[in-house]
Design a protein around this motif. Sequence first.
Motif, short mmCIF file in Angstrom:
data_model
loop_
_atom_site.label_atom_id
_atom_site.label_comp_id
_atom_site.label_asym_id
_atom_site.label_seq_id
_atom_site.Cartn_x
_atom_site.Cartn_y
_atom_site.Cartn_z
N UNK A 3 0.89 -1.19 -0.19
CA UNK A 3 0.01 0.08 0.03
C UNK A 3 0.66 1.30 0.13
N UNK A 4 1.90 1.31 0.92
CA UNK A 4 2.60 2.39 0.86
C UNK A 4 4.17 2.12 1.38
N UNK A 5 5.09 2.76 0.83
CA UNK A 5 6.40 2.87 0.86
C UNK A 5 6.75 3.98 1.82
N UNK A 6 7.48 3.76 2.96
CA UNK A 6 7.82 4.99 3.90
C UNK A 6 9.48 5.15 3.71
N UNK A 7 9.74 6.16 3.16
CA UNK A 7 11.12 6.65 2.97
C UNK A 7 11.55 7.49 3.79
N UNK A 8 12.77 6.85 4.41
CA UNK A 8 13.63 7.73 5.76
C UNK A 8 14.89 8.00 5.17
N UNK A 9 15.31 9.31 4.71
CA UNK A 9 16.68 9.64 4.27
C UNK A 9 17.41 9.93 5.48
N UNK A 10 18.77 9.56 5.65
CA UNK A 10 19.48 9.96 6.92
C UNK A 10 21.02 10.09 6.37
N UNK A 11 21.68 10.85 7.41
CA UNK A 11 23.13 10.82 7.29
C UNK A 11 23.52 11.27 8.62
N UNK A 12 24.31 10.17 9.37
CA UNK A 12 24.98 10.54 10.49
C UNK A 12 24.04 10.15 11.91
N UNK A 13 22.74 9.82 11.75
CA UNK A 13 22.08 9.47 12.68
C UNK A 13 22.65 7.61 13.19
N UNK A 14 22.57 7.73 14.52
CA UNK A 14 22.74 6.33 14.92
C UNK A 14 21.84 5.45 14.93
N UNK A 15 21.86 3.98 15.27
CA UNK A 15 20.73 3.25 15.25
C UNK A 15 19.77 3.49 16.29
N UNK A 16 20.25 4.22 17.53
CA UNK A 16 19.37 4.26 18.41
C UNK A 16 18.51 5.62 17.84
N UNK A 17 19.00 6.59 17.36
CA UNK A 17 18.35 7.82 16.95
C UNK A 17 17.29 7.47 15.83
N UNK A 18 17.80 6.43 14.98
CA UNK A 18 16.77 5.76 14.10
C UNK A 18 15.57 5.25 14.39
N UNK A 19 15.80 4.51 15.72
CA UNK A 19 14.83 4.02 16.33
C UNK A 19 13.53 4.61 16.78
N UNK A 20 13.68 5.86 16.75
CA UNK A 20 12.64 6.83 17.10
C UNK A 20 11.48 6.81 16.04
N UNK A 21 11.96 7.20 14.82
CA UNK A 21 10.99 7.11 13.67
C UNK A 21 10.40 5.79 13.42
N UNK A 22 11.21 4.76 13.44
CA UNK A 22 10.98 3.52 13.42
C UNK A 22 9.79 2.89 14.20
N UNK A 23 10.17 3.32 15.63
CA UNK A 23 9.30 2.68 16.49
C UNK A 23 7.89 3.54 16.45
N UNK A 24 7.92 4.93 16.02
CA UNK A 24 6.49 5.59 15.74
C UNK A 24 5.90 4.94 14.55
N UNK A 25 6.37 4.12 13.56
CA UNK A 25 5.60 3.21 12.77
C UNK A 25 5.39 1.99 13.28
#
Length: 226
Positions: A3-25
Motif C-alpha cells: 500500500x505504501x513505502x515509507x522513505x527515511x533519508x538519513x546521514x549520521x544518525x545512530x541506530x538508537x536515533x533511527x529507532x525513534x521514527x521506526x518505533x513510531x511506525x
Amino acid sequence: MKKVSIIIPFKGQTEAELMLPLSSIYNQIGVDLSQLDIHLVNDGGKTIDLSKFDVLADRLEIHYHEIPNGGPGVARQYGIDNSISEYIMFIDADDVLYYVGALWPFYNASNQGHQMIRASYWEQIAGNPYTYTVHGNGDRKAAYGKWYKRSYIEMLGLRFMPDLPIYEDTYFVGLACELATDTCFLEEKVYMWLANPNSITRTVENKFNYQAHIYARENRIDIGLK
C-alpha cells in the motif's frame, strides 16, 4: 504491491536515533503493517548495523540502502526509485509520527485512490519550555505529512532535483500539490517535526534569507529554464 513505502533519508544518525521514527511506525494501530515497507536511505554516512532493528522485524519490513552523499532530495528519490508501492510517504530521520493512529486516516483515504492525501503536522520549537505550532493540511512545502500516489508522480515525471541541495522538498511538494486534481485533505495532525538545531534547514547558514538563490533556481526549473 504494498500500500505504501515509507522513505527515511538519513546521514549520521545512530541506530538508537533511527529507532525513534521506526518505533513510531511499529506502534501504529488500526492498520495492516504488512501492507507497508520502509526504506532507510543512508546518504553517504557511516554504515549502520541493521541487526539492531531485528526487534521490529515481527511487524516491519525494512530495506536498507547506501548511496554517495547527494543530499536529502537525492536520497528520497533513490527510495522512490527502489520501492514498489501504491503510495509514497516520507519521514525525516529526526522526526516521528505524532500518535499511534497517525497512519489510519491515510490508509482509509487511500482506498479512494486520491492522487495526494494531505494532513496537518506539529512543529516543535526549541526553548525553555518547548513550544508547538501547527502547520495545516494546506502546507505545500514539507515532504512529510502527506501521501503521494506513485502513478500520479510518475505521470507528471516529477522527481527530486539533484542540483537543489536544500529546500528540494519545496520544489517537489509544491508542484505535486499544485498539479493534483484529486486531493484528500485530512483533519488529523499526524506528524511531529521535532526541534533539531543541527538539521539542514535550521542551521543559520541555510536560513531562507541566506539561500534565496536556491529558491530562484527552483522557480526557474518550474518554468523549464536552466
